[in-house]
Motif scaffolding. Structure first.
Motif, PDB file in Angstrom:
ATOM      1  N   ASN A 290      -3.865  -5.892  12.288  1.00 17.24           N
ATOM      2  CA  ASN A 290      -2.367  -6.637  12.900  1.00 17.24           C
ATOM      3  C   ASN A 290      -2.724  -6.365  14.475  1.00 17.24           C
ATOM      4  OD1 ASN A 290      -0.064  -7.167  14.145  1.00 17.24           O
ATOM      5  ND2 ASN A 290       1.122  -5.862  12.815  1.00 17.24           N
ATOM      6  N   SER A 291      -2.837  -7.574  15.253  1.00 18.21           N
ATOM      7  CA  SER A 291      -3.359  -7.528  16.614  1.00 18.21           C
ATOM      8  C   SER A 291      -2.216  -7.772  17.245  1.00 18.21           C
ATOM      9  CB  SER A 291      -4.434  -8.431  16.917  1.00 18.21           C
ATOM     10  OG  SER A 291      -4.007  -9.974  16.791  1.00 18.21           O
ATOM     11  N   GLY A 292      -0.865  -7.969  16.815  1.00 16.58           N
ATOM     12  CA  GLY A 292       0.323  -8.305  17.484  1.00 16.58           C
ATOM     13  C   GLY A 292       0.917  -6.890  17.832  1.00 16.58           C
ATOM     14  N   SER A 293       2.305  -7.215  18.313  1.00 15.21           N
ATOM     15  CA  SER A 293       3.085  -6.188  18.838  1.00 15.21           C
ATOM     16  C   SER A 293       4.394  -5.831  17.731  1.00 15.21           C
ATOM     17  CB  SER A 293       3.692  -6.519  20.269  1.00 15.21           C
ATOM     18  OG  SER A 293       4.495  -7.684  19.973  1.00 15.21           O
ATOM     19  N   ASP A 294       4.375  -6.377  16.521  1.00 14.99           N
ATOM     20  CA  ASP A 294       5.441  -6.000  15.679  1.00 14.99           C
ATOM     21  C   ASP A 294       4.999  -5.690  14.158  1.00 14.99           C
ATOM     22  OD1 ASP A 294       7.940  -5.898  14.506  1.00 14.99           O
ATOM     23  OD2 ASP A 294       8.372  -7.889  14.671  1.00 14.99           O
ATOM     24  N   THR A 295       5.428  -5.247  13.454  1.00 19.21           N
ATOM     25  CA  THR A 295       4.893  -5.137  12.036  1.00 19.21           C
ATOM     26  C   THR A 295       4.536  -6.048  11.280  1.00 19.21           C
ATOM     27  OG1 THR A 295       6.673  -3.093  12.012  1.00 19.21           O
ATOM     28  CG2 THR A 295       5.576  -3.766   9.862  1.00 19.21           C
ATOM     29  N   LEU A 296       3.343  -6.359  10.738  1.00 21.08           N
ATOM     30  CA  LEU A 296       3.021  -7.391   9.888  1.00 21.08           C
ATOM     31  C   LEU A 296       3.020  -7.031   8.435  1.00 21.08           C
ATOM     32  CD1 LEU A 296       0.762  -9.453   9.320  1.00 21.08           C
ATOM     33  CD2 LEU A 296      -0.858  -7.965   9.317  1.00 21.08           C
ATOM     34  N   PHE A 297       3.783  -7.924   7.650  1.00 21.00           N
ATOM     35  CA  PHE A 297       4.320  -7.852   6.228  1.00 21.00           C
ATOM     36  C   PHE A 297       3.547  -8.801   5.391  1.00 21.00           C
ATOM     37  CE2 PHE A 297       7.989  -6.599   8.544  1.00 21.00           C
ATOM     38  CZ  PHE A 297       8.172  -5.137   8.075  1.00 21.00           C
ATOM     39  N   ILE A 298       2.579  -8.097   4.632  1.00 17.65           N
ATOM     40  CA  ILE A 298       1.923  -8.965   3.471  1.00 17.65           C
ATOM     41  C   ILE A 298       2.795  -9.527   2.538  1.00 17.65           C
ATOM     42  CG2 ILE A 298      -0.087  -9.376   1.891  1.00 17.65           C
ATOM     43  CD1 ILE A 298      -0.891  -9.464   4.972  1.00 17.65           C
ATOM     44  N   LYS A 299       3.314 -10.677   2.409  1.00 12.84           N
ATOM     45  CA  LYS A 299       4.118 -11.042   1.470  1.00 12.84           C
ATOM     46  C   LYS A 299       3.616 -11.138   0.080  1.00 12.84           C
ATOM     47  CE  LYS A 299       7.190 -13.399   5.002  1.00 12.84           C
ATOM     48  NZ  LYS A 299       7.700 -14.635   5.519  1.00 12.84           N
ATOM     49  N   TYR A 300       2.565 -11.909  -0.034  1.00 16.30           N
ATOM     50  CA  TYR A 300       1.875 -11.686  -1.406  1.00 16.30           C
ATOM     51  C   TYR A 300       0.282 -12.309  -1.122  1.00 16.30           C
ATOM     52  CZ  TYR A 300       2.443 -17.195  -1.630  1.00 16.30           C
ATOM     53  OH  TYR A 300       2.194 -18.494  -1.281  1.00 16.30           O
ATOM     54  N   VAL A 301      -0.238 -12.098  -2.184  1.00 17.77           N
ATOM     55  CA  VAL A 301      -1.801 -12.239  -2.334  1.00 17.77           C
ATOM     56  C   VAL A 301      -2.102 -12.925  -3.651  1.00 17.77           C
ATOM     57  CG1 VAL A 301      -4.047 -11.385  -2.749  1.00 17.77           C
ATOM     58  CG2 VAL A 301      -2.476 -10.159  -1.268  1.00 17.77           C
ATOM     59  N   ASN A 302      -2.503 -14.215  -3.932  1.00 20.08           N
ATOM     60  CA  ASN A 302      -2.143 -15.003  -4.978  1.00 20.08           C
ATOM     61  C   ASN A 302      -3.798 -15.571  -5.455  1.00 20.08           C
ATOM     62  OD1 ASN A 302      -1.643 -16.476  -6.987  1.00 20.08           O
ATOM     63  ND2 ASN A 302      -0.645 -18.101  -5.966  1.00 20.08           N
ATOM     64  N   PRO A 303      -4.584 -14.899  -6.065  1.00 21.91           N
ATOM     65  CA  PRO A 303      -5.747 -15.702  -6.712  1.00 21.91           C
ATOM     66  C   PRO A 303      -5.677 -16.937  -7.355  1.00 21.91           C
ATOM     67  CG  PRO A 303      -5.650 -13.144  -7.060  1.00 21.91           C
ATOM     68  CD  PRO A 303      -4.494 -13.497  -6.672  1.00 21.91           C
ATOM     69  N   ASP A 304      -6.814 -17.663  -7.191  1.00 22.87           N
ATOM     70  CA  ASP A 304      -6.388 -18.731  -8.019  1.00 22.87           C
ATOM     71  C   ASP A 304      -7.034 -18.861  -9.377  1.00 22.87           C
ATOM     72  OD1 ASP A 304      -9.204 -19.095  -7.667  1.00 22.87           O
ATOM     73  OD2 ASP A 304      -9.053 -21.051  -6.753  1.00 22.87           O
ATOM     74  N   CYS A 305      -7.628 -17.747  -9.924  1.00 17.83           N
ATOM     75  CA  CYS A 305      -7.960 -17.764 -11.409  1.00 17.83           C
ATOM     76  C   CYS A 305      -7.553 -16.277 -11.860  1.00 17.83           C
ATOM     77  CB  CYS A 305      -9.437 -17.470 -11.196  1.00 17.83           C
ATOM     78  SG  CYS A 305     -10.438 -17.484 -12.626  1.00 17.83           S
ATOM     79  N   SER A 306      -7.127 -16.480 -13.203  1.00 19.36           N
ATOM     80  CA  SER A 306      -6.600 -14.947 -13.891  1.00 19.36           C
ATOM     81  C   SER A 306      -7.697 -14.128 -14.127  1.00 19.36           C
ATOM     82  CB  SER A 306      -5.873 -15.662 -15.266  1.00 19.36           C
ATOM     83  OG  SER A 306      -7.045 -16.318 -16.061  1.00 19.36           O
ATOM     84  N   CYS A 307      -9.067 -14.677 -14.091  1.00 16.13           N
ATOM     85  CA  CYS A 307     -10.256 -13.835 -14.075  1.00 16.13           C
ATOM     86  C   CYS A 307     -10.315 -12.876 -12.763  1.00 16.13           C
ATOM     87  CB  CYS A 307     -11.374 -14.344 -14.189  1.00 16.13           C
ATOM     88  SG  CYS A 307     -11.682 -15.596 -12.754  1.00 16.13           S
ATOM     89  N   THR A 308      -9.502 -13.010 -11.739  1.00 17.53           N
ATOM     90  CA  THR A 308      -9.486 -12.302 -10.657  1.00 17.53           C
ATOM     91  C   THR A 308      -8.359 -11.185 -10.447  1.00 17.53           C
ATOM     92  OG1 THR A 308     -10.830 -14.163  -9.424  1.00 17.53           O
ATOM     93  CG2 THR A 308     -10.029 -12.509  -7.880  1.00 17.53           C
ATOM     94  N   GLY A 309      -8.454 -10.183 -10.132  1.00 22.47           N
ATOM     95  CA  GLY A 309      -7.310  -9.177  -9.675  1.00 22.47           C
ATOM     96  C   GLY A 309      -7.377  -8.859  -8.361  1.00 22.47           C
ATOM     97  N   TYR A 310      -6.778  -8.203  -7.856  1.00 27.34           N
ATOM     98  CA  TYR A 310      -6.463  -7.636  -6.572  1.00 27.34           C
ATOM     99  C   TYR A 310      -5.727  -6.440  -6.385  1.00 27.34           C
ATOM    100  CZ  TYR A 310      -1.708  -9.029  -5.868  1.00 27.34           C
ATOM    101  OH  TYR A 310      -0.444  -8.888  -5.760  1.00 27.34           O
ATOM    102  N   SER A 311      -5.990  -5.907  -5.147  1.00 24.95           N
ATOM    103  CA  SER A 311      -5.249  -4.515  -4.880  1.00 24.95           C
ATOM    104  C   SER A 311      -5.133  -4.656  -3.086  1.00 24.95           C
ATOM    105  CB  SER A 311      -5.997  -3.241  -5.266  1.00 24.95           C
ATOM    106  OG  SER A 311      -7.151  -3.133  -4.654  1.00 24.95           O
ATOM    107  N   LEU A 312      -3.860  -4.254  -2.701  1.00 24.07           N
ATOM    108  CA  LEU A 312      -3.830  -4.431  -1.439  1.00 24.07           C
ATOM    109  C   LEU A 312      -3.621  -2.869  -0.900  1.00 24.07           C
ATOM    110  CD1 LEU A 312      -3.014  -6.034   0.940  1.00 24.07           C
ATOM    111  CD2 LEU A 312      -0.543  -6.269   0.095  1.00 24.07           C
ATOM    112  N   SER A 313      -4.320  -2.263   0.087  1.00 21.09           N
ATOM    113  CA  SER A 313      -4.092  -1.042   0.654  1.00 21.09           C
ATOM    114  C   SER A 313      -2.745  -0.751   1.186  1.00 21.09           C
ATOM    115  CB  SER A 313      -5.255  -0.809   1.626  1.00 21.09           C
ATOM    116  OG  SER A 313      -5.232  -1.472   2.822  1.00 21.09           O
ATOM    117  N   ASN A 314      -2.086  -1.868   1.881  1.00 21.46           N
ATOM    118  CA  ASN A 314      -0.958  -1.482   2.388  1.00 21.46           C
ATOM    119  C   ASN A 314      -0.387  -2.760   2.821  1.00 21.46           C
ATOM    120  OD1 ASN A 314       1.383  -0.450   3.553  1.00 21.46           O
ATOM    121  ND2 ASN A 314       0.120   0.453   5.224  1.00 21.46           N
ATOM    122  N   ASP A 315       0.959  -3.035   2.304  1.00 23.64           N
ATOM    123  CA  ASP A 315       1.634  -4.309   2.672  1.00 23.64           C
ATOM    124  C   ASP A 315       2.247  -4.464   3.805  1.00 23.64           C
ATOM    125  OD1 ASP A 315       3.582  -2.837   1.828  1.00 23.64           O
ATOM    126  OD2 ASP A 315       4.596  -4.176   0.089  1.00 23.64           O
TER     127      ASP A 315
END
Length: 139
Positions: A65-90
């Protein structure tokens, strides 16, 4: 013949003028002006090259986050069900870093595979595209 020219000129005028007079909704104006967070990906593209079938590939996409306010990751959406994800911090504070891990299972996959993942955040550029690429060979 002249009548057709007038119709075409009228259609063209409506097309160009109509697009420019669309008023902005007040919510659009407020959202754009208040977005002070900024998301910068260090990498948005990972190419694993040639891999064996039945391999679990894990791609790590780092960002900050190079800005001056808090960054919120609203969602992560892979286009294939064969792909999972993990997010270190939202929720990422200014000048802080985080990462997204994409996990691509090559089971029952052969040949060229290119997986896209959409990330949405509270930034002026709302959507970001991550790419994971691999060529899966038989065992």
């Amino acid at each position: 013949m002249n009548f057709r020219k007038y119709i075409w000129v009228g259609v063209l005028l409506l097309t160009f003028v109509g697009c420019k007079i669309r008023p902005k909704r007040s919510s659009e104006i407020i959202n754009v002006n208040h977005r002070l967070s900024s998301l910068i990906f260090i990498n948005k593209y990972i190419d694993f090259g040639k891999v064996r079938q039945d391999t679990l590939l894990i791609g790590k996409y780092r960002f900050y986050n190079s800005g001056s306010d808090t960054l919120f990751i609203k969602y992560v959406n892979p286009d294939c069900s064969c792909t999972g994800y993990s997010l270190s911090n939202d929720t990422i504070q200014p000048l802080d870093t985080a990462f997204i891990e994409l996990k691509f299972d090559t089971k029952e996959k052969l040949g060229f595979n290119k997986i896209y993942t959409t990330v949405r955040a509270n930034t002026q550029t709302e959507f970001y595209k991550l790419t994971l690429k691999a060529y899966v060979e038989e065992e």
